[in-house]
Design a protein around this motif. Sequence first.
Motif, PDB file in Angstrom:
ATOM      1  N   LYS A  79      -8.795  92.312 -99.063  1.00 37.50           N
ATOM      2  CA  LYS A  79      -8.339  93.819 -98.258  1.00 37.50           C
ATOM      3  C   LYS A  79      -6.935  93.548 -97.529  1.00 37.50           C
ATOM      4  O   LYS A  79      -6.133  94.161 -97.234  1.00 37.50           O
ATOM      5  N   LEU A  80      -6.424  92.402 -97.290  1.00 30.77           N
ATOM      6  CA  LEU A  80      -5.570  91.643 -96.357  1.00 30.77           C
ATOM      7  C   LEU A  80      -4.113  91.565 -97.631  1.00 30.77           C
ATOM      8  O   LEU A  80      -3.610  91.814 -96.656  1.00 30.77           O
ATOM      9  N   LYS A  81      -4.447  91.949 -98.700  1.00 32.73           N
ATOM     10  CA  LYS A  81      -3.452  92.053 -99.361  1.00 32.73           C
ATOM     11  C   LYS A  81      -3.036  90.168 -99.741  1.00 32.73           C
ATOM     12  O   LYS A  81      -1.537  90.441 -99.647  1.00 32.73           O
ATOM     13  N   PRO A  82      -3.908  88.778 -99.777  1.00 33.95           N
ATOM     14  CA  PRO A  82      -3.112  87.615 -99.742  1.00 33.95           C
ATOM     15  C   PRO A  82      -2.022  87.746-101.064  1.00 33.95           C
ATOM     16  O   PRO A  82      -2.392  87.612-101.696  1.00 33.95           O
ATOM     17  N   GLN A  83      -1.118  86.605-100.717  1.00 31.01           N
ATOM     18  CA  GLN A  83      -0.388  85.777-101.323  1.00 31.01           C
ATOM     19  C   GLN A  83      -0.272  84.226-100.811  1.00 31.01           C
ATOM     20  O   GLN A  83       0.575  84.257 -99.868  1.00 31.01           O
ATOM     21  N   GLY A  84      -0.595  83.358-101.997  1.00 27.04           N
ATOM     22  CA  GLY A  84      -0.402  82.376-101.014  1.00 27.04           C
ATOM     23  C   GLY A  84       0.930  80.834-101.859  1.00 27.04           C
ATOM     24  O   GLY A  84       1.682  81.592-102.782  1.00 27.04           O
ATOM     25  N   GLU A  85       1.143  80.586-100.652  1.00 30.15           N
ATOM     26  CA  GLU A  85       2.313  79.716-101.417  1.00 30.15           C
ATOM     27  C   GLU A  85       1.803  77.666-101.153  1.00 30.15           C
ATOM     28  O   GLU A  85       1.659  77.601-100.085  1.00 30.15           O
ATOM     29  N   ILE A  86       2.183  77.543-102.099  1.00 29.45           N
ATOM     30  CA  ILE A  86       2.157  76.204-101.660  1.00 29.45           C
ATOM     31  C   ILE A  86       2.991  75.116-100.937  1.00 29.45           C
ATOM     32  O   ILE A  86       4.286  74.998-101.516  1.00 29.45           O
ATOM     33  N   LEU A  87       2.864  74.551-100.103  1.00 34.82           N
ATOM     34  CA  LEU A  87       3.662  73.763 -99.069  1.00 34.82           C
ATOM     35  C   LEU A  87       3.807  72.191 -99.187  1.00 34.82           C
ATOM     36  O   LEU A  87       4.629  71.754 -99.596  1.00 34.82           O
ATOM     37  N   GLU A  88       2.995  71.458 -99.680  1.00 38.03           N
ATOM     38  CA  GLU A  88       2.807  70.506 -99.901  1.00 38.03           C
ATOM     39  C   GLU A  88       1.657  70.241-100.393  1.00 38.03           C
ATOM     40  O   GLU A  88       0.520  70.826-100.717  1.00 38.03           O
ATOM     41  N   SER A  89       1.487  69.463-102.770  1.00 38.82           N
ATOM     42  CA  SER A  89       0.797  69.117-103.167  1.00 38.82           C
ATOM     43  C   SER A  89       0.134  68.083-103.302  1.00 38.82           C
ATOM     44  O   SER A  89       1.794  66.926-103.432  1.00 38.82           O
ATOM     45  N   ASN A  90      -0.076  66.988-103.347  1.00 30.99           N
ATOM     46  CA  ASN A  90      -0.824  66.235-103.966  1.00 30.99           C
ATOM     47  C   ASN A  90      -2.199  65.944-104.572  1.00 30.99           C
ATOM     48  O   ASN A  90      -3.085  66.559-105.137  1.00 30.99           O
ATOM     49  N   VAL A  91      -1.017  65.849-106.048  1.00 27.87           N
ATOM     50  CA  VAL A  91      -2.063  65.613-107.299  1.00 27.87           C
ATOM     51  C   VAL A  91      -2.880  64.604-108.035  1.00 27.87           C
ATOM     52  O   VAL A  91      -2.393  63.503-108.286  1.00 27.87           O
ATOM     53  N   ILE A  92      -3.993  64.755-108.162  1.00 28.84           N
ATOM     54  CA  ILE A  92      -4.021  63.421-109.306  1.00 28.84           C
ATOM     55  C   ILE A  92      -4.911  64.291-110.376  1.00 28.84           C
ATOM     56  O   ILE A  92      -5.775  65.107-110.590  1.00 28.84           O
ATOM     57  N   VAL A  93      -5.061  63.996-111.544  1.00 30.73           N
ATOM     58  CA  VAL A  93      -5.974  63.246-113.200  1.00 30.73           C
ATOM     59  C   VAL A  93      -6.633  62.000-113.551  1.00 30.73           C
ATOM     60  O   VAL A  93      -6.047  61.371-113.412  1.00 30.73           O
TER      61      VAL A  93
END
Length: 127
Positions: A79-93
């Motif tokens: 209902k808040l109509k959110p849209q996200g943006e990643i500012l910092e990402s740390n990935v492990i696979v």
Amino acid sequence: WKINHHHSSILPEGIVTAEPITKDEVRDLFQLWNGALATLNPKKVADRYSKRGVLLPTVSDVPRTDYPGIQDYFTNFLKLKPQGEILESNVIVGTNWAQDAGIYEFTMGATGAKVKGRYTFVYVFED
């Protein structure tokens, strides 16, 4: 005395492995989830979670540990109509899993408010 911990696992030849995934492809999985948010359809967002998915929401203190609970959270959050943006990402696979952890920020389209938070997405390979 009772068993406190018991570990059992399939031998390696019995494990179904996914196609390898790159760190960039893991980061792109966020865009699929963010795109689901943009539909404002809680079912589409809940469908991004695995069969045994767990959601510890940004703006709720109630853990969501099943599909109906996850869908219920997004029924209200969208209902808040959110849209996200990643500012910092740390990935492990790993084998059949990947993790992306960092900082993201939501802009609430309904109010213009911004909410910054820590996140961890643990992805699993699931047909």
